[in-house]
Design an enzyme around this catalytic site. Structure first.
Site, PDB file in Angstrom:
ATOM      1  N   ASP A  15       0.861  -1.184   0.000  1.00  0.00           N
ATOM      2  CA  ASP A  15       0.000   0.000   0.000  1.00  0.00           C
ATOM      3  C   ASP A  15       0.899   1.237   0.000  1.00  0.00           C
ATOM      4  O   ASP A  15       1.767   1.392   0.855  1.00  0.00           O
ATOM      5  CB  ASP A  15      -0.910   0.001   1.234  1.00  0.00           C
ATOM      6  CG  ASP A  15      -1.987   1.076   1.145  1.00  0.00           C
ATOM      7  OD1 ASP A  15      -3.174   0.729   1.271  1.00  0.00           O
ATOM      8  OD2 ASP A  15      -1.657   2.261   0.950  1.00  0.00           O
ATOM      9  N   ASP A  46      -3.787   2.365  -5.189  1.00  0.00           N
ATOM     10  CA  ASP A  46      -2.439   2.347  -4.592  1.00  0.00           C
ATOM     11  C   ASP A  46      -2.178   1.096  -3.769  1.00  0.00           C
ATOM     12  O   ASP A  46      -1.335   1.095  -2.895  1.00  0.00           O
ATOM     13  CB  ASP A  46      -2.226   3.614  -3.743  1.00  0.00           C
ATOM     14  CG  ASP A  46      -2.836   3.492  -2.360  1.00  0.00           C
ATOM     15  OD1 ASP A  46      -3.879   2.825  -2.227  1.00  0.00           O
ATOM     16  OD2 ASP A  46      -2.263   4.051  -1.415  1.00  0.00           O
ATOM     17  N   GLU A  47      -2.895   0.035  -4.089  1.00  0.00           N
ATOM     18  CA  GLU A  47      -2.849  -1.124  -3.207  1.00  0.00           C
ATOM     19  C   GLU A  47      -2.921  -2.411  -4.021  1.00  0.00           C
ATOM     20  O   GLU A  47      -3.708  -2.498  -4.970  1.00  0.00           O
ATOM     21  CB  GLU A  47      -4.078  -1.000  -2.296  1.00  0.00           C
ATOM     22  CG  GLU A  47      -4.158  -1.947  -1.180  1.00  0.00           C
ATOM     23  CD  GLU A  47      -5.510  -1.797  -0.449  1.00  0.00           C
ATOM     24  OE1 GLU A  47      -6.196  -0.768  -0.621  1.00  0.00           O
ATOM     25  OE2 GLU A  47      -5.875  -2.732   0.252  1.00  0.00           O
TER      26      GLU A  47
HETATM   27  P1  TTP Z   1      -5.227   5.196   1.037  1.00  0.00           P
HETATM   28  O1  TTP Z   1      -4.231   4.118   0.746  1.00  0.00           O
HETATM   29  O2  TTP Z   1      -6.381   4.856   1.905  1.00  0.00           O
HETATM   30  O3  TTP Z   1      -4.511   6.443   1.709  1.00  0.00           O
HETATM   31  P2  TTP Z   1      -3.094   7.096   1.407  1.00  0.00           P
HETATM   32  O4  TTP Z   1      -2.319   6.287   0.418  1.00  0.00           O
HETATM   33  O5  TTP Z   1      -3.296   8.530   1.093  1.00  0.00           O
HETATM   34  O6  TTP Z   1      -2.391   7.046   2.810  1.00  0.00           O
HETATM   35  P3  TTP Z   1      -1.828   5.762   3.603  1.00  0.00           P
HETATM   36  O7  TTP Z   1      -2.076   4.562   2.753  1.00  0.00           O
HETATM   37  O8  TTP Z   1      -0.368   6.041   3.801  1.00  0.00           O
HETATM   38  O9  TTP Z   1      -2.580   5.729   4.873  1.00  0.00           O
HETATM   39  O10 TTP Z   1      -5.817   5.755  -0.308  1.00  0.00           O
HETATM   40  C1  TTP Z   1      -5.034   5.859  -1.487  1.00  0.00           C
HETATM   41  C2  TTP Z   1      -5.407   7.100  -2.242  1.00  0.00           C
HETATM   42  O11 TTP Z   1      -6.776   7.086  -2.574  1.00  0.00           O
HETATM   43  C3  TTP Z   1      -5.175   8.378  -1.467  1.00  0.00           C
HETATM   44  O12 TTP Z   1      -3.855   8.885  -1.583  1.00  0.00           O
HETATM   45  C4  TTP Z   1      -6.192   9.293  -2.053  1.00  0.00           C
HETATM   46  C5  TTP Z   1      -7.311   8.388  -2.513  1.00  0.00           C
HETATM   47  N1  TTP Z   1      -8.412   8.492  -1.557  1.00  0.00           N
HETATM   48  C6  TTP Z   1      -9.463   9.359  -1.844  1.00  0.00           C
HETATM   49  O13 TTP Z   1      -9.498   9.978  -2.907  1.00  0.00           O
HETATM   50  N2  TTP Z   1     -10.474   9.498  -0.923  1.00  0.00           N
HETATM   51  C7  TTP Z   1     -10.470   8.832   0.265  1.00  0.00           C
HETATM   52  O14 TTP Z   1     -11.395   8.993   1.079  1.00  0.00           O
HETATM   53  C8  TTP Z   1      -9.387   7.936   0.554  1.00  0.00           C
HETATM   54  C9  TTP Z   1      -9.341   7.186   1.843  1.00  0.00           C
HETATM   55  C10 TTP Z   1      -8.382   7.808  -0.384  1.00  0.00           C
HETATM   56 MG    MG Z   2      -2.143   4.214   0.624  1.00  0.00          MG
END
Ligand code: TTP
Ligand code: MG
Length: 393
Positions: free
Chosen positions: A9, A104-105
């Protein structure tokens, strides 16, 4: 056989992409989200901004109040999806067994990989380094015998960590964590569990299965298994990409008109570009086919250096190929164009010349959207706008 499943992730993904493009933003509180004046919400916040309480999903206006020093950036989904595809391209260099979960995962099945790459933890480090060196992005990794535990593990290691849970330790790793960390536990289930006074995953694992089944039905048994760190779900890869995509048209009346051929070729290329973008694919080889009125058929191919999904890049190659194919002064009955050497994944970075290509990507994406909504004749680029074209399949 003991499985080895990796969960990856990206950390603060949208923000990290912005920081990769503009390194002066590194180490600062940065928020990517929608316009605060239009009730936009935060999509991503850097860990520095999170320290002030900023979270994804919160109104941007509130985030700005909590963290007035933060740099605010309007999100650009195209940019992030392009970089995301590049991330997946890097992952797939190591194994075809990659399951994309979100932008992103991903999960990767690393069973049997130790013979090729050594211990999975070393491979994880290698991938982590490569993501950083190539894209300036930091990712967190979780490694265990199943998807569930690996996902929790990668979250546990954020930001920038690699957490490995050894076989047999799944339940004890999860036990002290709060139940909201258990993937798949929704709001309603959480409320009910709180009513049971269950706070940790370990406490959930200790509840009698029959009692859970009575309360949650079939989900109860699954919940119990998950709390014990049991998950048998396989890593599901995307279906294989097609080998090539082609479009062709047979004219109602054979033609000698060179301009007309070019216009039709452009129309066909537009269809190909759209199909590529829809499939999240790029192509490296372009082939143009001509059939003359005497049924002789000639085709010419060229392979380009940078894989592409952009109409204008495909068309410039196709036009040169038409030049090479159209050598006889007799009428043409059919023209076709195809792309092969297909890959799932984004246009090639390097990030340096990302901006120019991104502008074109955005333009084509907007056109794709208009056509999806209003049909393909709703929007035509200059070259094909004025003429009468045959219907393209
Ligand atoms: P996440 O992997 O949930 O969050 P992140 O990568 O920003 O942070 P981390 O993993 O380090 O905790 O989500 C991936 C991307 O998806 C995030 O950068 C932006 C997008 N996203 C949104 O657009 N809206 C949201 O509510 C969430 C949770 C994520
Ligand atoms: Mg993330």
């Amino acid at each position: 056989m003991i499985r080895k499943i990796l969960h990856i992730d990206m950390d603060a993904f949208f923000v990290s992409v912005e920081q990769a493009i503009n390194p002066s933003l590194k180490g600062r509180p940065v928020i990517v989200g929608g316009d605060p004046k239009r009730r936009g919400v935060v999509a991503a916040a850097s860990y520095e901004a999170r320290a002030s309480g900023v979270r994804a999903g919160m109104p941007t206006a509130m985030a700005m109040r909590l963290c007035p020093d933060a740099v605010f950036i309007r999100g650009d989904p195209w940019k992030y999806s392009l970089v995301s595809r590049e991330v997946f391209r890097i992952l797939r260099q190591y194994s075809p067994l990659v399951e994309p979960v979100s932008i992103d995962e991903a999960y990767m099945d690393l069973c049997g990989f130790d013979r090729l790459y050594g211990p999975a933890i070393d491979l994880s480090q290698k991938i982590q380094r490569e993501l950083y060196n190539r894209l300036s992005l930091v990712a967190s990794f979780g490694l265990s015998t199943n998807k569930l535990v690996s996902k929790v593990a990668s979250g546990y290691g954020k930001p920038g960590g690699i957490v490995e849970v050894f076989p047999g330790y799944e339940a004890s790793f999860l036990a002290p964590l709060p139940i909201e960390r258990l993937p798949g536990v929704g709001k309603k289930t959480l409320e009910k569990l709180r009513a049971f006074n269950v706070k940790t995953i370990g406490a959930l694992a200790q509840i009698d299965v029959d009692l859970l089944e009575k309360t949650f039905g079939n989900t109860g048994r699954i919940l119990h298994e998950r709390a014990m760190g049991i998950d048998r779900a396989p890593v599901l890869t995307e279906e294989a990409s097609p080998r090539s995509i082609g479009r062709e048209v047979t004219f109602e009346r054979d033609t000698l008109d060179r301009d007309y051929l070019e216009q039709v070729l452009y129309g066909l290329v537009e269809k190909l570009g759209q199909a590529l973008r829809r499939g999240g694919m790029t192509a490296k080889t372009v082939t143009v086919k001509l059939r003359y009125s005497d049924f002789t058929t000639i085709s010419r191919s060229a392979t380009i250096q940078e894989p592409t999904a952009l109409d204008r890049e495909i068309f410039s190659v196709a036009l040169a190929l038409l030049e090479r194919a159209y050598t006889r002064r007799i009428r043409v009955r059919l023209i076709g164009v195809s792309v092969s050497n297909l890959k799932r994944g984004a246009l090639q970075l390097p990030l340096i010349d990302l901006e120019g290509r991104l502008r074109w990507c955005r333009l084509y994406e907007a056109i794709d959207r208009i056509r999806d909504r209003y049909g393909s004749s709703a929007m035509k680029m200059g070259r094909v706008a004025t003429s009468q074209l045959p219907r393209l399949q």
